[in-house]
Design an enzyme around this catalytic site. Structure first.
Site, PDB file in Angstrom:
ATOM      1  N   ASN A  44       2.050  -7.886  -3.861  1.00 17.56           N
ATOM      2  CA  ASN A  44       0.660  -7.994  -3.432  1.00 17.56           C
ATOM      3  C   ASN A  44      -0.245  -7.845  -4.651  1.00 17.56           C
ATOM      4  O   ASN A  44      -0.134  -6.872  -5.398  1.00 17.56           O
ATOM      5  CB  ASN A  44       0.371  -6.903  -2.395  1.00 17.56           C
ATOM      6  CG  ASN A  44      -0.964  -7.082  -1.708  1.00 17.56           C
ATOM      7  OD1 ASN A  44      -2.004  -6.863  -2.310  1.00 17.56           O
ATOM      8  ND2 ASN A  44      -0.934  -7.446  -0.441  1.00 17.56           N
ATOM      9  N   SER A  74      -9.211  -6.262   1.098  1.00 15.32           N
ATOM     10  CA  SER A  74      -9.370  -4.812   1.108  1.00 15.32           C
ATOM     11  C   SER A  74     -10.854  -4.466   1.146  1.00 15.32           C
ATOM     12  O   SER A  74     -11.647  -5.033   0.393  1.00 15.32           O
ATOM     13  CB  SER A  74      -8.736  -4.186  -0.137  1.00 15.32           C
ATOM     14  OG  SER A  74      -9.118  -2.825  -0.239  1.00 15.32           O
ATOM     15  N   ASN A  80      -5.554  -7.219   7.382  1.00 13.84           N
ATOM     16  CA  ASN A  80      -5.736  -6.009   6.588  1.00 13.84           C
ATOM     17  C   ASN A  80      -6.398  -4.940   7.458  1.00 13.84           C
ATOM     18  O   ASN A  80      -6.526  -5.102   8.663  1.00 13.84           O
ATOM     19  CB  ASN A  80      -6.596  -6.331   5.356  1.00 13.84           C
ATOM     20  CG  ASN A  80      -6.242  -5.467   4.156  1.00 13.84           C
ATOM     21  OD1 ASN A  80      -5.988  -4.271   4.294  1.00 13.84           O
ATOM     22  ND2 ASN A  80      -6.234  -6.055   2.970  1.00 13.84           N
ATOM     23  N   GLY A 113      -3.440   1.325  11.946  1.00 11.49           N
ATOM     24  CA  GLY A 113      -2.717   2.070  12.966  1.00 11.49           C
ATOM     25  C   GLY A 113      -3.055   1.588  14.362  1.00 11.49           C
ATOM     26  O   GLY A 113      -3.575   0.489  14.559  1.00 11.49           O
ATOM     27  N   GLY A 138      -1.443  -2.292  13.787  1.00 12.11           N
ATOM     28  CA  GLY A 138      -1.252  -1.615  15.061  1.00 12.11           C
ATOM     29  C   GLY A 138       0.064  -1.874  15.752  1.00 12.11           C
ATOM     30  O   GLY A 138       0.188  -1.660  16.956  1.00 12.11           O
ATOM     31  N   GLY A 154       0.797  -1.217   0.000  1.00 12.72           N
ATOM     32  CA  GLY A 154       0.000   0.000   0.000  1.00 12.72           C
ATOM     33  C   GLY A 154       0.827   1.263   0.000  1.00 12.72           C
ATOM     34  O   GLY A 154       0.364   2.307  -0.448  1.00 12.72           O
ATOM     35  N   PHE A 155       2.066   1.171   0.481  1.00  9.01           N
ATOM     36  CA  PHE A 155       2.932   2.351   0.477  1.00  9.01           C
ATOM     37  C   PHE A 155       3.552   2.524  -0.909  1.00  9.01           C
ATOM     38  O   PHE A 155       3.451   3.581  -1.510  1.00  9.01           O
ATOM     39  CB  PHE A 155       4.021   2.227   1.543  1.00  9.01           C
ATOM     40  CG  PHE A 155       4.706   3.527   1.865  1.00  9.01           C
ATOM     41  CD1 PHE A 155       4.389   4.215   3.023  1.00  9.01           C
ATOM     42  CD2 PHE A 155       5.655   4.066   1.010  1.00  9.01           C
ATOM     43  CE1 PHE A 155       5.005   5.431   3.313  1.00  9.01           C
ATOM     44  CE2 PHE A 155       6.274   5.270   1.282  1.00  9.01           C
ATOM     45  CZ  PHE A 155       5.948   5.961   2.442  1.00  9.01           C
TER      46      PHE A 155
END
EC number: 1.3.5.2
Length: 351
Positions: free
Chosen positions: A145, A181, A243, A262, A291, A68-69
């Site tokens: 991914n 997702s 996810n 997070g 997290g 995702g980054f």
């Protein structure tokens, strides 16, 4: 300290706008081995106690950057220089797509969390492969991914995953199938025994590289265990849990759409992982994500049965020193408890 000051300015700007600016810088840095070496000298951390061989791959440490980054596999060299033991690029889809409407990335600053409704925006597998190959080989394992295009009907989902895998067969050290997702309509419906079994049977015939399934944290425990078992029986080498979540009760002021990640996800992700590890530790490779923002949480997940970890939101909130800080403190924690290496810690709570 410097990042804390810089962050105050950045967090006044739109979250996706900042991400795009950072990505441009990282793409430029990726072109230069010299600058990447400088980054690693400043922010990297190497310790043989953290090394491990998993599925035939050498991981310098267990801390990875989640998918995702780097959506297009275009800044891998710069990102790994920050001390990650591996990185997962993507999500790549068979054909390019722009994702969902903006704004689609939000910060929940008090909770040190993010909410994204991106929708697998990427340049498509062909350009992703080209970007990956530009600076390959890499110093750490790199996962790819893979996701489904938004316009593809459910009945054609298997063929779509097959198509994107075919295009990516010559890149990456492992593949992760993303069925979890919340930002592609009905994608999570594919998290069922029948589809998962078909998917991994198909993929196993196409590649000998390790295959992972990434699961959602919002599944009922029994369903999660059933789907995981189906994936393993069909050839999956590992499970990535979890996810983002659609449980909006975890933050004070949630946006209408998008998955949360997070610190708000810490407890939920840990609980899911605990059940997963109880059932499947030593039967497959388990990767914990959700997290994790400090060495204490990383250490707990490893003791619970995680061979590998992934972070994302914590990197945004804590900055470039994060890997180094977590890894240094992780070594202190395992030494304090009398472990000689991270390999000895894996699943310690289950023994």
């Amino acid at each position: 300290m410097l990042y804390s000051l810089f962050k105050k300015y950045l967090f006044r700007l739109d979250a996706e706008e900042v991400h795009e600016k950072v990505c441009k810088i990282l793409k430029i840095l990726s072109r230069s081995p010299f600058f990447c070496n400088l980054i690693h000298a400043q922010f990297g951390y190497t310790n043989p106690k953290l090394e491990n061989e998993i599925l035939g791959l050498h991981f310098p440490n267990p801390l990875g950057l989640a998918a995702g980054f780097d959506k297009n596999a275009s800044m891998i060299r710069a990102l790994t220089a920050f001390g990650f033991g591996y990185l997962e690029a993507g999500t790549l889809t068979n054909t390019a797509q722009s994702g969902n409407e903006k704004p689609r990335l939000f910060r929940h600053i008090e909770e040190e969390s993010l909410q994204n409704a991106m929708g697998f925006n990427n340049y498509g597998a062909v350009l992703g492969v080209r970007a990956f190959e530009r600076f390959a080989p890499y110093k750490t394992p790199i996962g790819i991914n893979l996701g489904k295009n938004k316009h593809i009907e459910q009945d054609n989902a298997l063929e779509d995953y097959k198509a994107v895998l075919i295009k990516c067969l010559n890149i990456g050290d492992y593949y992760t199938f993303n069925l979890s997702s919340p930002n592609t309509p009905n994608l999570r419906d594919l998290q069922n025994k029948a589809f998962v079994s078909e998917l991994f049977c198909m993929a196993k015939e196409m590649t000998k590289k390790p295959l992972f399934l990434k699961i959602a944290p919002d599944l009922e425990i029994d369903a999660m265990l059933e789907i995981t078992n189906s994936a393993i029986e069909a050839g999956a080498n590992g499970i990535i849990a979890t996810n983002t979540t659609i449980d909006k009760s975890l933050v004070f002021a949630p946006k209408e759409t998008g998955g949360l990640s997070g610190k708000c996800l810490t407890q939920k992700s840990r609980e899911i992982f605990k059940e997963l590890a109880k059932a499947f530790f030593n039967k497959t490779i388990l990767v914990s994500v959700g997290g994790i923002s400090d060495a204490k949480e990383a250490y707990e997940r490893i003791k619970m049965g995680a061979s590998l970890l992934q972070i994302y939101s914590a990197f945004i909130y804590n900055g470039p020193n994060l890997c180094q800080n977590i890894l240094k403190d992780l070594v202190k924690l395992l030494q304090k408890d009398g472990f000689l290496s991270v390999k000895e810690v894996i699943g310690a709570d289950l023994r």
